[in-house]
Motif scaffolding. Structure first.
Motif, PDB file in Angstrom:
ATOM      1  N   CYS A  76     -23.916  -3.012 -23.550  1.00 29.10           N
ATOM      2  CA  CYS A  76     -23.941  -2.914 -22.093  1.00 29.10           C
ATOM      3  C   CYS A  76     -22.955  -3.975 -21.612  1.00 29.10           C
ATOM      4  O   CYS A  76     -23.280  -5.163 -21.570  1.00 29.10           O
ATOM      5  N   GLY A  77     -21.756  -3.547 -21.312  1.00 26.41           N
ATOM      6  CA  GLY A  77     -20.701  -4.515 -21.029  1.00 26.41           C
ATOM      7  C   GLY A  77     -20.200  -5.096 -22.342  1.00 26.41           C
ATOM      8  O   GLY A  77     -20.577  -4.637 -23.426  1.00 26.41           O
ATOM      9  N   PRO A  78     -19.387  -6.139 -22.280  1.00 24.83           N
ATOM     10  CA  PRO A  78     -18.797  -6.667 -23.515  1.00 24.83           C
ATOM     11  C   PRO A  78     -19.736  -7.539 -24.346  1.00 24.83           C
ATOM     12  O   PRO A  78     -19.552  -7.668 -25.546  1.00 24.83           O
ATOM     13  N   ASN A  79     -20.767  -8.149 -23.733  1.00 24.94           N
ATOM     14  CA  ASN A  79     -21.559  -9.161 -24.448  1.00 24.94           C
ATOM     15  C   ASN A  79     -23.064  -8.921 -24.440  1.00 24.94           C
ATOM     16  O   ASN A  79     -23.826  -9.858 -24.633  1.00 24.94           O
ATOM     17  N   CYS A  80     -23.496  -7.719 -24.210  1.00 23.54           N
ATOM     18  CA  CYS A  80     -24.929  -7.489 -24.015  1.00 23.54           C
ATOM     19  C   CYS A  80     -25.340  -6.199 -24.733  1.00 23.54           C
ATOM     20  O   CYS A  80     -24.633  -5.210 -24.676  1.00 23.54           O
ATOM     21  N   THR A  81     -26.473  -6.227 -25.395  1.00 20.51           N
ATOM     22  CA  THR A  81     -26.991  -5.003 -26.015  1.00 20.51           C
ATOM     23  C   THR A  81     -28.257  -4.561 -25.281  1.00 20.51           C
ATOM     24  O   THR A  81     -28.947  -5.368 -24.663  1.00 20.51           O
ATOM     25  N   PHE A  82     -28.527  -3.276 -25.354  1.00 18.48           N
ATOM     26  CA  PHE A  82     -29.748  -2.729 -24.763  1.00 18.48           C
ATOM     27  C   PHE A  82     -30.256  -1.594 -25.627  1.00 18.48           C
ATOM     28  O   PHE A  82     -29.548  -1.090 -26.487  1.00 18.48           O
ATOM     29  N   TRP A  83     -31.510  -1.209 -25.423  1.00 25.86           N
ATOM     30  CA  TRP A  83     -32.140  -0.121 -26.157  1.00 25.86           C
ATOM     31  C   TRP A  83     -32.180   1.093 -25.249  1.00 25.86           C
ATOM     32  O   TRP A  83     -32.961   1.135 -24.299  1.00 25.86           O
ATOM     33  N   SER A 115     -34.917   1.384 -10.691  1.00 24.62           N
ATOM     34  CA  SER A 115     -35.649   0.836 -11.843  1.00 24.62           C
ATOM     35  C   SER A 115     -35.751  -0.678 -11.765  1.00 24.62           C
ATOM     36  O   SER A 115     -34.851  -1.340 -11.241  1.00 24.62           O
ATOM     37  N   PRO A 116     -36.844  -1.244 -12.311  1.00 25.01           N
ATOM     38  CA  PRO A 116     -36.994  -2.701 -12.312  1.00 25.01           C
ATOM     39  C   PRO A 116     -36.021  -3.365 -13.281  1.00 25.01           C
ATOM     40  O   PRO A 116     -35.720  -2.830 -14.344  1.00 25.01           O
ATOM     41  N   THR A 117     -35.551  -4.538 -12.904  1.00 30.99           N
ATOM     42  CA  THR A 117     -34.580  -5.282 -13.723  1.00 30.99           C
ATOM     43  C   THR A 117     -35.270  -5.915 -14.923  1.00 30.99           C
ATOM     44  O   THR A 117     -36.320  -6.518 -14.804  1.00 30.99           O
ATOM     45  N   SER A 118     -34.643  -5.778 -16.084  1.00 30.55           N
ATOM     46  CA  SER A 118     -35.112  -6.416 -17.308  1.00 30.55           C
ATOM     47  C   SER A 118     -34.393  -7.749 -17.503  1.00 30.55           C
ATOM     48  O   SER A 118     -35.031  -8.772 -17.696  1.00 30.55           O
ATOM     49  N   ARG A 119     -33.046  -7.724 -17.399  1.00 31.91           N
ATOM     50  CA  ARG A 119     -32.261  -8.965 -17.554  1.00 31.91           C
ATOM     51  C   ARG A 119     -30.837  -8.754 -17.073  1.00 31.91           C
ATOM     52  O   ARG A 119     -30.351  -7.630 -17.014  1.00 31.91           O
ATOM     53  N   ASN A 120     -30.173  -9.844 -16.767  1.00 33.10           N
ATOM     54  CA  ASN A 120     -28.751  -9.827 -16.401  1.00 33.10           C
ATOM     55  C   ASN A 120     -27.935 -10.094 -17.662  1.00 33.10           C
ATOM     56  O   ASN A 120     -28.280 -10.952 -18.474  1.00 33.10           O
ATOM     57  N   CYS A 121     -26.866  -9.362 -17.815  1.00 35.46           N
ATOM     58  CA  CYS A 121     -25.984  -9.547 -18.974  1.00 35.46           C
ATOM     59  C   CYS A 121     -24.984 -10.656 -18.670  1.00 35.46           C
ATOM     60  O   CYS A 121     -24.449 -10.731 -17.561  1.00 35.46           O
ATOM     61  N   PRO A 122     -24.684 -11.505 -19.667  1.00 35.55           N
ATOM     62  CA  PRO A 122     -23.668 -12.542 -19.452  1.00 35.55           C
ATOM     63  C   PRO A 122     -22.287 -11.929 -19.309  1.00 35.55           C
ATOM     64  O   PRO A 122     -22.006 -10.868 -19.860  1.00 35.55           O
ATOM     65  N   ARG A 123     -21.423 -12.615 -18.576  1.00 34.64           N
ATOM     66  CA  ARG A 123     -20.049 -12.110 -18.379  1.00 34.64           C
ATOM     67  C   ARG A 123     -19.175 -12.398 -19.538  1.00 34.64           C
ATOM     68  O   ARG A 123     -19.276 -13.249 -20.290  1.00 34.64           O
TER      69      ARG A 123
END
Length: 123
Positions: A76-83, A115-123
């Protein structure tokens, strides 16, 4: 088979309704076996579908008409993973490219804006 031996086939030809009902009930009846209860398919239960394919919701999920294993991850973006089975990757519309991971809500068509937010991805 005991049922077939006791059944009056001559009467069945005259009354097809009870025969159809009996066959249907026999097909839906549970059979006692040595196997665990959840080990096989359940008759007369609708199977979960993903597009035109059937999948096992204990091991897989349906994401945009694609069957995925529950443990699959994506970027999810360059530095973030999601399921993708449990979360959405949502781009933020404010300022530079920023991504937020949001939770999918069971039983609802999940969308980024609701949808509710789980976390913000770092830039």
């Amino acid at each position: 088979m005991q049922i077939a031996e006791k059944f009056n086939w001559a009467e069945a030809k005259l009354q097809p309704g009870p025969v159809c009902l009996t066959v249907f009930l026999l097909q839906c009846a549970k059979v006692v076996t040595d196997a665990p209860m959840a080990s096989g398919p359940w008759l007369c239960q609708p199977a979960p579908r993903c597009g035109d394919q059937i999948y096992n919701p204990l091991e897989q999920c349906c994401d945009d008409d694609t069957i995925l294993p529950l443990n699959r991850t994506r970027l999810c973006g360059p530095n973030c993973t999601f399921w993708p089975c449990f979360e959405l990757c949502c781009p933020e519309s404010f300022g530079p490219q920023k991504f937020v991971v949001k939770l999918k809500v069971l039983g609802v068509k999940s969308r980024c804006f609701s949808s509710p937010t789980s976390r913000n991805c770092p830039r």
